[in-house]
Design an enzyme around this catalytic site. Sequence first.
Site, PDB file in Angstrom:
ATOM      1  N   CYS A 193      -3.499   7.989   7.582  1.00 53.29           N
ATOM      2  CA  CYS A 193      -4.088   6.647   7.507  1.00 53.29           C
ATOM      3  C   CYS A 193      -3.140   5.630   8.158  1.00 53.29           C
ATOM      4  CB  CYS A 193      -4.280   6.216   6.056  1.00 53.29           C
ATOM      5  SG  CYS A 193      -5.378   7.259   5.086  1.00 53.29           S
ATOM      6  N   HIS A 203      -5.805  -0.789   4.797  1.00 51.84           N
ATOM      7  CA  HIS A 203      -5.388   0.615   4.779  1.00 51.84           C
ATOM      8  C   HIS A 203      -6.612   1.423   5.184  1.00 51.84           C
ATOM      9  CE1 HIS A 203      -3.176   4.013   2.362  1.00 51.84           C
ATOM     10  NE2 HIS A 203      -4.029   4.558   3.217  1.00 51.84           N
ATOM     11  N   THR A 225       0.850  -1.190   0.000  1.00 55.51           N
ATOM     12  CA  THR A 225       0.000   0.000   0.000  1.00 55.51           C
ATOM     13  C   THR A 225       0.886   1.239   0.000  1.00 55.51           C
ATOM     14  OG1 THR A 225      -2.039   0.955   0.874  1.00 55.51           O
ATOM     15  CG2 THR A 225      -0.372   0.352   2.514  1.00 55.51           C
TER      16      THR A 225
END
Lengths: 194, 285
Positions: free
Chosen positions: A61, A78, A55
């Site tokens: 995040c 994520h 990711t």
Amino acid sequence: MSRFQLPGNPSSLSSVAAKDEPLRALGLDRNGRERVVVGVADLAVSKDATKSIVTYALGSCIGVTVYDPVAKVGGMLHFMLPESTVSPEKAAVNPAMFGDLGIPLLFHKVIEAGARRERLIVCAAGGAEVLADDGHFRIGNRNRTILRKIFWKQNLLLAAEDTGGQHSRTMSLKLADGSIQIRAQGKDASLWPR
Amino acid sequence: MATLNETIASLDRLPALPSTSVRLVAMLAGGGANANLREVEQIVRQDESIAASILKLANSAAYGIPGRSFSISDAVRRLGTRTLAKIALETQVSGRLANAGVSYGLRRGSLSESALGGAIAAETLARRHHVDPELAFVAALLRDIGKLAIDALAGPDALEAIAAQADARPFLAYEREAFGADHAELGALLCERWGMPVEIVHAVRGHHEPPSNPADPVIDVIHAADCVARWAGLGLGCDGLLYPFNAEVRERLGTTRDELEALVADVHSALAPAASGLPNLRNAA
């Protein structure tokens, strides 16, 4: 089965990334490459030892990885925001957007794919903060808090984490051995094994 | 590293946005009052990529009638002047930004996605805070245009090397040290050179460091929208989150954490169709 209670409407949970699920079951990304790319507010699970899950651009995040070294099954989430209460209608469509729904869902999916809860190695990265946030928003911090809260309640331990600061991170999990790489500020580092 | 004079001189070497973009900005920034359907239609017809976007949207479930397909003339009538102007501008700006931000380590499409995400956030915030939503949309869409100038000035890995040494200071300060000006200032100078309205120039200049007495509340809206985009994971390069959220702006807008977090979720969802190639103008109807 997972010991997590899955909150929300169970029928909505299976809809996560439904369009990519057949490909992901084969361990392929959309283009059939070796990497499974997890977007923002997204999760993926794979048991193909030739693949990596990756990711990009984790800012505030948080990326969470789970890996069973015996079954060689792993997954990555994520998530973007801590709590689904700010937008229940978005949560119904995509629970992976929120930590409170996404984390249990990740465990559920990886156990469904053959992992055993007691063997899982769990790591996290991200949760950075915008500068000079005087305590009002602190989304990165609140994302880290929800992660700890859920893990504490479920008696789980984080094997390793790389969180906080102001920088963006890329996280990848190699399914062959469960090793986790973090790329940040132009440098690569191993998060697991330490 | 470049001096301010070298930096300013480099702006002249950057290709300008199409003149039609400048016309569209002028139409939209004037509260839509200057929007002229005939002129917008002409712009649409001259640019294949815009025409394709318009047709896709007009024939999508949101606007179209299933089983019927629309021609450009149908689409023009159906979508209305402002929506058409927004799609046309969005298409042109996205085309220009798609490959930009390389010096920040951004992947292809990141900067155009971040431009649109911020524009959607700004439009929603503007409606709530009595600011012209079209002006906010356009200003947010153009807010990072100065990164084109940084791309042209920075050698490979230059910004990454700076970021690796960075302590917790705003990234704009590092840009100023390296180039004599930051991407917000350079964006404003570009908009000025290209003949954009003064409201846009001010908003682009102030989007990270809004003045304490802004002449126009749109600057506050763009500042908040930029942070919302960042929280949605958009446009994060080696500069990461090295941008402050101004506490005065928060107070002036009276915006709450829950409101902004819900907006982060909205922006993410709104961009999902954009990734599939469908222009996203949820609020346009």
